[in-house]
Design a protein around this motif. Structure first.
Motif, short mmCIF file in Angstrom:
data_model
loop_
_atom_site.label_atom_id
_atom_site.label_comp_id
_atom_site.label_asym_id
_atom_site.label_seq_id
_atom_site.Cartn_x
_atom_site.Cartn_y
_atom_site.Cartn_z
N ARG A 89 0.76 -1.32 0.01
CA ARG A 89 0.09 -0.08 0.11
C ARG A 89 0.83 1.04 -0.05
NH1 ARG A 89 -4.33 0.41 4.52
NH2 ARG A 89 -5.16 -1.28 3.53
N ARG A 95 5.23 7.41 0.70
CA ARG A 95 5.39 6.42 1.80
C ARG A 95 4.84 4.84 1.34
NH1 ARG A 95 3.75 9.48 7.03
NH2 ARG A 95 2.60 10.85 5.54
N LEU A 97 4.05 0.72 2.18
CA LEU A 97 4.27 -0.45 3.05
C LEU A 97 4.14 -1.88 2.50
CD1 LEU A 97 4.00 -1.47 6.14
CD2 LEU A 97 1.46 -1.81 5.62
N ARG A 117 -7.87 -3.78 -0.91
CA ARG A 117 -7.13 -2.70 0.11
C ARG A 117 -5.78 -2.68 -0.21
NH1 ARG A 117 -10.19 -1.67 4.48
NH2 ARG A 117 -8.29 -1.59 6.04
N HIS A 118 -5.26 -3.67 -0.95
CA HIS A 118 -3.66 -3.58 -1.11
C HIS A 118 -3.41 -3.80 -2.76
CE1 HIS A 118 -2.53 -3.48 3.02
NE2 HIS A 118 -3.65 -4.37 3.16
N LEU A 158 -4.21 -13.88 11.52
CA LEU A 158 -4.18 -12.71 12.44
C LEU A 158 -3.32 -12.81 13.40
CD1 LEU A 158 -6.24 -10.33 12.98
CD2 LEU A 158 -7.70 -12.09 14.08
N THR A 161 -0.12 -11.57 12.06
CA THR A 161 -0.11 -10.23 11.86
C THR A 161 0.12 -9.39 13.17
OG1 THR A 161 -1.70 -10.38 9.93
CG2 THR A 161 -1.36 -8.26 10.65
N LEU A 165 2.87 -6.51 14.50
CA LEU A 165 2.71 -5.31 15.33
C LEU A 165 3.85 -4.95 16.44
CD1 LEU A 165 -1.31 -5.10 15.89
CD2 LEU A 165 0.13 -4.04 14.13
N LEU A 168 7.04 -3.99 14.83
CA LEU A 168 7.01 -2.63 14.05
C LEU A 168 7.14 -1.69 15.11
CD1 LEU A 168 4.50 -2.81 10.87
CD2 LEU A 168 6.99 -2.82 10.97
N GLY A 212 9.26 -1.59 7.80
CA GLY A 212 9.29 -0.08 8.59
C GLY A 212 10.35 0.85 8.66
N ALA B 160 -8.32 -4.54 9.77
CA ALA B 160 -7.95 -3.58 10.82
C ALA B 160 -6.64 -3.60 11.04
CB ALA B 160 -9.07 -3.47 11.98
N THR B 161 -6.15 -4.98 11.35
CA THR B 161 -4.67 -5.28 11.84
C THR B 161 -3.93 -4.84 10.85
OG1 THR B 161 -5.80 -7.02 13.30
CG2 THR B 161 -3.45 -6.85 13.11
N ARG B 162 -4.03 -4.86 9.63
CA ARG B 162 -3.37 -4.69 8.42
C ARG B 162 -3.15 -2.95 8.61
NH1 ARG B 162 -5.85 -8.94 4.50
NH2 ARG B 162 -4.54 -10.87 4.80
N ASP B 163 -4.15 -2.48 8.69
CA ASP B 163 -4.07 -1.03 8.59
C ASP B 163 -3.27 -0.57 9.76
OD1 ASP B 163 -6.00 -0.84 6.52
OD2 ASP B 163 -7.74 -0.40 7.89
N LYS B 164 -3.23 -1.20 10.78
CA LYS B 164 -2.32 -0.76 12.17
C LYS B 164 -0.90 -0.66 11.44
CE LYS B 164 -2.61 -0.78 16.03
NZ LYS B 164 -2.20 -1.11 17.30
N LEU B 165 -0.67 -2.07 10.84
CA LEU B 165 0.67 -2.03 10.17
C LEU B 165 1.28 -0.74 9.55
CD1 LEU B 165 0.66 -5.82 8.86
CD2 LEU B 165 1.69 -5.12 11.11
N MET B 166 0.41 -0.41 8.71
CA MET B 166 0.89 0.99 8.06
C MET B 166 1.12 2.16 8.97
SD MET B 166 1.42 2.60 5.47
CE MET B 166 0.76 2.67 3.81
N LEU B 168 2.16 1.95 12.23
CA LEU B 168 3.05 1.70 12.90
C LEU B 168 4.35 1.63 12.01
CD1 LEU B 168 1.95 -1.18 15.24
CD2 LEU B 168 2.52 1.28 15.98
N ALA B 169 4.17 1.41 11.03
CA ALA B 169 5.60 1.27 9.87
C ALA B 169 5.78 2.58 9.50
CB ALA B 169 5.24 0.36 8.81
N ARG B 170 4.86 3.30 9.10
CA ARG B 170 5.01 4.68 8.04
C ARG B 170 4.27 5.77 8.54
NH1 ARG B 170 9.63 3.08 6.50
NH2 ARG B 170 9.74 1.81 4.80
N MET B 171 3.55 5.98 9.45
CA MET B 171 2.88 7.11 10.18
C MET B 171 3.74 7.70 10.96
SD MET B 171 0.30 6.74 7.85
CE MET B 171 -1.54 7.53 8.42
#
Lengths: 254, 254
Positions: A89, A95, A97, A117-118, A158, A161, A165, A168, A212, B160-166, B168-171
DNA sequence: CGGCGCGTTGAACACCCTCAAACTAGGTGG
DNA sequence: CCACCTAGTTTGAGGGTGTTCAACGCGCCG
């Protein structure tokens, strides 16, 4: 949209509207599937292979080609048979990911969204087995073991993943790299391959965007692990694990 | 192990071996469940509430009490009815991750592991509905809609968990905080509550460990967003969203 | 040869973390 | 009532770590 190409061995119902359908592939079939023991299809009785074959089609991608673009409508689920893909993404300002790497046996289809979503693109030449959503619904309705198997795998993914977390959020760069290398070797073992050497089909940029970090930091971490005698890198895409114990200690932050 | 306390309204099969069973709770039942419209039980036919009630038990926790400890055997799945909990993991050297916050309607049980991979503790006084794994299997075997609903929710959680990866990694820190606040307000809306104010039951430390930052950085980000007029903080646990548009722009990094 | 993609290495900077202190609110006890 | 403690939050100052910017090396290919 995507450069999806489908090879079909038998024209089954439900996927007839597929674009870019090509000639059937000789010798293909679920009965000879190389990743069947890894794939969700293990949940189906062996004598139902022909029922499965009627719903499936092969997708072949060359390195760099897209399986799906972020925002595309999701119409199929896939199982990776050979090759390697990445799930990415990218933000408006560039940026990026890498949410994950997809290897033989991996299932692509755990999402509640109607659209991707990706972006999913092939890192190396890859082959995938495709099933339409309708086909999947049919199969699930007939074989409840399949839905259960999918549920099991969704939970595994899950758990994995959630582990990412932690990596990262709280792990240092060398710890992340060590964990990544161990992940990769574990996937090789799953395929019954040698577990002392890891082939990394992806670039340093992919690894950086997965962990990351920046490519420079990733490169420095490789150098650091090499300097400490934990790994050797005959070439940038090949890593030997020299001291697995220490790598595991590092990755677990014990 | 954990300070699990179970209130049961009717002694059903499959959970009789529960320790610390207390007197039934008056007025309780699936028919009057406040979060039924949010919970996985929506997948069950309304007239089957009594069948469900026979398998369920209430768990009540005071703030700070544990529902489960990392490494404990997983015997039940839960649905949060009231309160708020956190799912945490801590490394040997003290580094901590808050993998998620659990709010009313949330399902606790998506894992492939036999043992808990996270510690789950109550942030505020909480009540949960508990079902044993066997009970869940029984229900799934009887009502296939339930397994499907679970699958759906597992996919939502995976997304949602994959969104959290983004995140943590890049925001950046302010972007992460903006995203977190919007997440929290969205969960409030799900419960039909006011969407201009967010109550944050957790501490700054929890937020920091959730966003992969330090408490100081989180505090400074609150100050920054306040200074830019995006939020107001009447007290540390209450946040008003003054400019939702800008918060969304920030969180999406557009 | 020259260009390009990719990986590595070096130097300087920026940002977040670390360390430290002040402030608030709540609870306890003299 | 105030002193005192604790837990939590905020703010400030300084340092460390990963990033940024830049250069170089290597293999590949036209």
């Amino acid at each position: 949209m995507s450069s999806l190409r489908i090879h079909r061995n038998s024209p089954g119902p439900g996927v007839a509207e597929l674009g870019m359908v090509e000639a059937p592939e000789a010798g293909h079939g679920c009965r000879v599937c190389l990743v069947r023991h890894l794939a969700v299809c293990t949940a189906l009785p062996a004598d139902q292979a022909s029922a499965l074959e009627q719903l499936t089609g092969d997708t072949r991608l060359h390195a760099g080609e897209l399986l799906a673009r972020e925002g595309d409508l999701r119409r199929y689920v896939f199982t990776v048979q050979t090759g390697a893909l990445r799930r990415t993404r990218t933000l408006a300002d560039g940026r990026r990911l890498v949410a994950g790497f997809l290897m033989p046996g991996d299932y692509i289809g755990f999402s509640s969204a109607t659209h991707y979503r990706h972006t999913i693109e092939a890192i190396t030449d890859s082959t995938l087995c495709a099933v339409s959503h309708e086909g999947m619904r049919t199969l699930c309705a007939t074989y409840h073991g399949l839905e259960h198997e999918l549920m099991q795998r969704a939970c595994i993914e899950l758990d994995a993943t959630r582990d990412k977390l932690m990596a990262l959020a709280r792990m240092t760069p060398p710890e992340r790299l060590a964990g990544f290398l161990l992940d990769m070797v574990q996937r090789r073992q799953r395929q019954g391959l040698d577990d002392a050497v890891v082939a990394l089909p992806m670039t340093r940029t992919d690894i950086a965007d997965y962990l990351g970090l920046t490519i420079e930091t990733v490169s420095r971490c490789f150098t650091k692990l090499r300097g400490e005698g934990l790994i050797a890198t005959p070439d940038p895409h090949t890593v030997q694990l020299l001291d697995r114990k220490k790598l595991e200690l590092l990755a677990a932050a014990a």
